[in-house]
Each structure stands twice: as C-alpha cells, then as structure tokens.
Design a protein around this motif. Structure first.
Motif, PDB file in Angstrom:
ATOM      1  N   ALA A 112      52.325  -2.227  12.458  1.00  0.00           N
ATOM      2  CA  ALA A 112      52.938  -0.837  12.512  1.00  0.00           C
ATOM      3  C   ALA A 112      52.650  -0.194  13.834  1.00  0.00           C
ATOM      4  N   GLY A 113      53.325   0.505  14.670  1.00  0.00           N
ATOM      5  CA  GLY A 113      52.881   0.958  15.826  1.00  0.00           C
ATOM      6  C   GLY A 113      54.280   1.567  16.440  1.00  0.00           C
ATOM      7  N   LYS A 114      53.952   2.036  17.586  1.00  0.00           N
ATOM      8  CA  LYS A 114      55.094   2.512  18.534  1.00  0.00           C
ATOM      9  C   LYS A 114      55.904   1.611  19.203  1.00  0.00           C
ATOM     10  N   ILE A 115      57.213   1.924  19.023  1.00  0.00           N
ATOM     11  CA  ILE A 115      58.260   0.958  19.461  1.00  0.00           C
ATOM     12  C   ILE A 115      58.657   1.326  20.671  1.00  0.00           C
ATOM     13  N   ILE A 116      58.604   0.109  21.685  1.00  0.00           N
ATOM     14  CA  ILE A 116      59.162   0.470  23.198  1.00  0.00           C
ATOM     15  C   ILE A 116      59.987  -0.749  23.284  1.00  0.00           C
ATOM     16  N   GLN A 117      60.941  -0.162  24.417  1.00  0.00           N
ATOM     17  CA  GLN A 117      61.851  -1.232  24.979  1.00  0.00           C
ATOM     18  C   GLN A 117      61.838  -1.378  26.385  1.00  0.00           C
ATOM     19  N   PRO A 118      60.906  -1.911  27.371  1.00  0.00           N
ATOM     20  CA  PRO A 118      60.708  -1.705  28.841  1.00  0.00           C
ATOM     21  C   PRO A 118      62.042  -2.103  29.496  1.00  0.00           C
ATOM     22  N   GLN A 119      62.829  -2.968  28.886  1.00  0.00           N
ATOM     23  CA  GLN A 119      63.988  -3.383  29.760  1.00  0.00           C
ATOM     24  C   GLN A 119      65.037  -2.960  28.777  1.00  0.00           C
ATOM     25  N   VAL A 120      65.985  -2.063  29.363  1.00  0.00           N
ATOM     26  CA  VAL A 120      67.483  -1.720  28.615  1.00  0.00           C
ATOM     27  C   VAL A 120      67.812  -3.004  28.047  1.00  0.00           C
ATOM     28  N   GLY A 121      68.178  -3.108  26.846  1.00  0.00           N
ATOM     29  CA  GLY A 121      69.051  -4.408  26.566  1.00  0.00           C
ATOM     30  C   GLY A 121      68.295  -5.417  25.934  1.00  0.00           C
ATOM     31  N   GLY A 122      66.885  -5.399  26.468  1.00  0.00           N
ATOM     32  CA  GLY A 122      65.942  -6.610  26.142  1.00  0.00           C
ATOM     33  C   GLY A 122      65.164  -6.164  24.704  1.00  0.00           C
ATOM     34  N   PRO A 123      64.351  -7.193  24.497  1.00  0.00           N
ATOM     35  CA  PRO A 123      63.774  -7.046  23.138  1.00  0.00           C
ATOM     36  C   PRO A 123      62.623  -5.672  23.034  1.00  0.00           C
ATOM     37  N   LYS A 124      62.496  -5.667  21.728  1.00  0.00           N
ATOM     38  CA  LYS A 124      61.590  -4.273  21.491  1.00  0.00           C
ATOM     39  C   LYS A 124      60.314  -4.750  21.126  1.00  0.00           C
ATOM     40  N   PHE A 125      59.199  -3.861  21.235  1.00  0.00           N
ATOM     41  CA  PHE A 125      57.915  -4.477  20.881  1.00  0.00           C
ATOM     42  C   PHE A 125      57.272  -3.251  19.941  1.00  0.00           C
ATOM     43  N   ALA A 126      56.696  -3.585  18.983  1.00  0.00           N
ATOM     44  CA  ALA A 126      55.855  -2.548  18.360  1.00  0.00           C
ATOM     45  C   ALA A 126      54.470  -2.631  18.912  1.00  0.00           C
ATOM     46  N   VAL A 127      54.099  -1.808  19.410  1.00  0.00           N
ATOM     47  CA  VAL A 127      52.601  -1.770  20.000  1.00  0.00           C
ATOM     48  C   VAL A 127      51.568  -1.030  19.435  1.00  0.00           C
ATOM     49  N   THR A 128      50.437  -1.298  19.328  1.00  0.00           N
ATOM     50  CA  THR A 128      49.168  -0.670  18.918  1.00  0.00           C
ATOM     51  C   THR A 128      48.191   0.144  19.986  1.00  0.00           C
ATOM     52  N   SER A 129      47.066   0.520  19.414  1.00  0.00           N
ATOM     53  CA  SER A 129      46.320   1.354  20.305  1.00  0.00           C
ATOM     54  C   SER A 129      45.679   0.433  21.027  1.00  0.00           C
ATOM     55  N   ASN A 130      45.539  -0.739  20.762  1.00  0.00           N
ATOM     56  CA  ASN A 130      44.896  -1.698  21.678  1.00  0.00           C
ATOM     57  C   ASN A 130      45.929  -2.192  22.662  1.00  0.00           C
TER      58      ASN A 130
END
Length: 383
Positions: free
Chosen positions: A266-284
């Motif tokens: 569980a964490g914030k969802i980010i997508q650093p490159q438009v159209g690319g994979p998304k990532f769920a990232v934590t406090s670490n």
C-alpha cells in the motif's frame, strides 16, 4: 543541519549516477588507478591565482582547528585541476526517460554483478540489515549504482578537487566547507591525503559520500578505529550507507515499493514516465530519495535491489520514444549499426553519444543528411 546527501557530478557518470535532481545516471566512475592514470587535465597544473587562494585559505583553516601539520601534508602534492572546472561547467542539463534510466541502472551486467557481489558479501550485508534495519539488497543496490560495486570509485585527489572548486568560486562557499571537512577527516586519522580520492567533485568511496556527509554519517563498522570508506573492503562504506538511511527515517520491514498491481505494498501511486509502468511507493522510497533526490534514482535502487534478490523484470511496457521507436527497435538499430562496422558502444537500447556518432557515420556513408538522430526510416534502411 539538513540531513541530505549531495551529489554533484554527472561525472564519468552515466552510471555512477550523480549530481542531481532527476538527472542522467552517471556512468560509474572509472576504476581506481594511480594518479598517473588520470587524464592530463585532472593532474595539478601551475596556477598563481590558486596558489594565492590556498595561502589565504590556510589562515581560515587554522582558525577552524586545522593544524599546520595537517595542512602541509594535505597540500604537499595538491594543486589546481583545470579538468575539474571544465567538468563543473559542462554538466549536462537534461533528463533520461525512466525506461532509459532503468536500462542502465538495472542492466543485465549490473544485475549479474550485483548478485555476485551480494553473494560475496552476504554475511556483512545481512548483519547490516540486522543492525540498521535497512534491507540488505537495498544497500547492495546503492553500492551498484554509485560505484558499480566498488569498481569505479573515482581517482581524483579530494583535496585538489575541492580546493580547485572552492577557489573557482561558482559554488565557493559550499566547496570550501567540503575542503575543511576533508581536512578534518585527515586530521582525525581516518585516511591519508594520498588515499583520499573520489569523483572530480569530491564524492568518495564505494557509495560516494561527500566530506560533510562522511562526517555526519560514516561509521567504523569493522572496529579498527577508522571509518575507512576508501579501502577495497567495502564494509565501512556499506555500513555508512545503512546508517545514513536509518538516520533519515528508514522503517524496518517496509518495502521501498513495487510496480503497481498484485502484491504491491500500500502506498502512493506514481507514474514517472507518461504511458509507462506505475509504481506503488512507501515512505522508504522517500528515504532513498534523501540519498539522491530523484524518482528515477529511487526506482532504480529499488528495482535493482529486487533483481539482485531474484525478482524479475518489470511487467509493464514503455511507450515508443519521441522518434517512434520502442526499446526493441533501438536495440535492433544498435545491433545493425555495429554489424556494419559502426560501433554504438553496446546494444542496450539507450541512444547515447556513441550511438549518435555511429548513426552520423552511417548516414554519411550512405549519402543521408548527418543528423545523428534515430528514426523508423533509419532502422528500415539498416534492414
């Protein structure tokens, strides 16, 4: 004091990855060799202005507790390095896509060497995880991105580099602070001036600590009385990195994140490159960014750590680049150019200077405009 580690040089860097904010991966720095192996512009050059600056600096250093003996020893073989100024002025101001970044940060070679390095140092890395709570694979991955597992730690004398940059004045106050810190390190006996080498901007050791970060976070894990991040034995460097992350808020037992989908934390969802994979990232994930304030860097560390630990490649795909080419297309183009005698420096799908030089040469040989740009039509012509 703000707890953050600063990197400066893109240095030989495309992966030894530094300087930055969302920058290019720095190429890991050149392997450590004697000063005789340095480029001519990274060897001391006579400079009267620099000499006068050093003379005035000595008084300021003494006022901060640096002994005359330390100053004499530190500056005995030091001098002005014109190549440091050139590199400082020529730092690239551009970003790589996340796809390109990961192609370098988590290349097959970096993964293979990372697994081998982890195997050799498993006992140390596991012990550090127990002591500091930082995942052993994360520590190893930072080592891999910063110096290619110790192979590319940098050969530039730190006293010469930091004093040259302090004298130059563009970031004079910052680098004079680094120079004072480097002298304090020498005075404490952790290393000698001849062994204190690093990047052209003064980042040192297996995991590229600048002098002030060394003072704040380096540890003597081996118990020999010295916080030796320069030795071939990486133990103190790896421990210092773990200590850095712990002091910056690392939470034991929490993953950095993962590609979004089943099994992701569980964490914030980010997508650093438009159209690319998304990532769920934590406090670490944010703690890793204290080491280098870049989403790409933090994902690079996390993904490389996962691969070192036996994980597979990303499931998601990236869109075609600005030229309409996928990574598979770019690799095919590099392989075709190399087969025709135009060296691209490898076939990783990353369009760097060597690939552009190869394209330019190929275009010239076939009567095409010499743009150096890849394209779908170029790929077809290589057919």
């Amino acid at each position: 004091m703000s707890i953050s580690r600063r990197h400066f040089a893109l240095g030989a860097a495309a992966l030894g990855l530094s300087a930055c904010t969302n920058q290019v991966l720095k190429d890991p720095q050149r392997s450590t060799v004697s000063i005789a192996g340095l480029p001519a512009d990274l060897k001391p050059t006579p400079n009267a202005g620099y000499d006068a600056w050093v003379a005035s600096f000595r008084e300021r250093a003494v006022s901060k507790g640096i002994s005359s003996a330390t100053l004499s020893s530190a500056f005995r073989n030091a001098g002005y390095l014109p190549g440091v100024i050139k590199r400082d002025r020529n730092q690239a101001e551009f970003k790589r896509s996340l796809e390109d970044y990961l192609s370098i940060a988590a290349s097959d070679e970096r993964i293979t060497k990372g697994r081998a390095a982890f195997g050799r140092h498993r006992a140390t890395l596991t012990a550090l995880e127990g002591t500091y709570g930082v995942d052993a694979e994360i520590i190893c991955a930072i080592w891999g991105l910063e110096s290619f597992y110790g192979e590319r730690r940098g050969d530039v004398p730190v006293i010469s580099a930091t004093s040259t940059l302090a004298y130059d004045g563009r970031r004079g106050a910052f680098f004079e602070k680094q120079l004072i810190a480097a002298l304090q390190i020498l005075q404490s006996g952790d290393t000698t001036a001849s062994k204190m080498t690093g990047s052209w901007a003064g980042a040192m050791g297996h995991t590229q600590f600048i002098p002030t970060s060394y003072q704040a976070f380096a540890v003597d894990y081996t118990g020999d009385g010295r916080r030796d991040i320069w030795d071939d034995d990486p133990t103190d460097s790896l421990a210092s990195t773990a200590a850095y992350l712990k002091r910056n808020g690392w939470t034991r037992g929490v993953r950095w994140g993962a590609e979004s989908g089943p099994g992701a934390p569980a964490g914030k969802i980010i997508q650093p490159q438009v159209g690319g994979p998304k990532f769920a990232v934590t406090s670490n994930f944010n703690v890793i960014k204290r080491y280098n304030n870049s989403d790409s860097y933090a994902i690079g560390v996390g993904h490389l750590a996962d691969r070192i630990g036996g994980g597979g490649p990303l499931r998601g795909s990236f869109p075609p680049d600005e030229y309409g080419l996928t990574k598979k297309d770019r690799i095919a183009m590099q392989e075709a150019l190399t087969a025709r005698g135009f060296d691209t420096g490898g076939s990783d799908g990353v369009i760097g200077p060597k690939t552009r030089e190869a394209i330019t040469s190929y275009q010239g040989s076939t009567g095409q405009p010499q743009t150096g740009d890849p394209s779908v039509s170029l790929l077809r012509s290589l057919g």
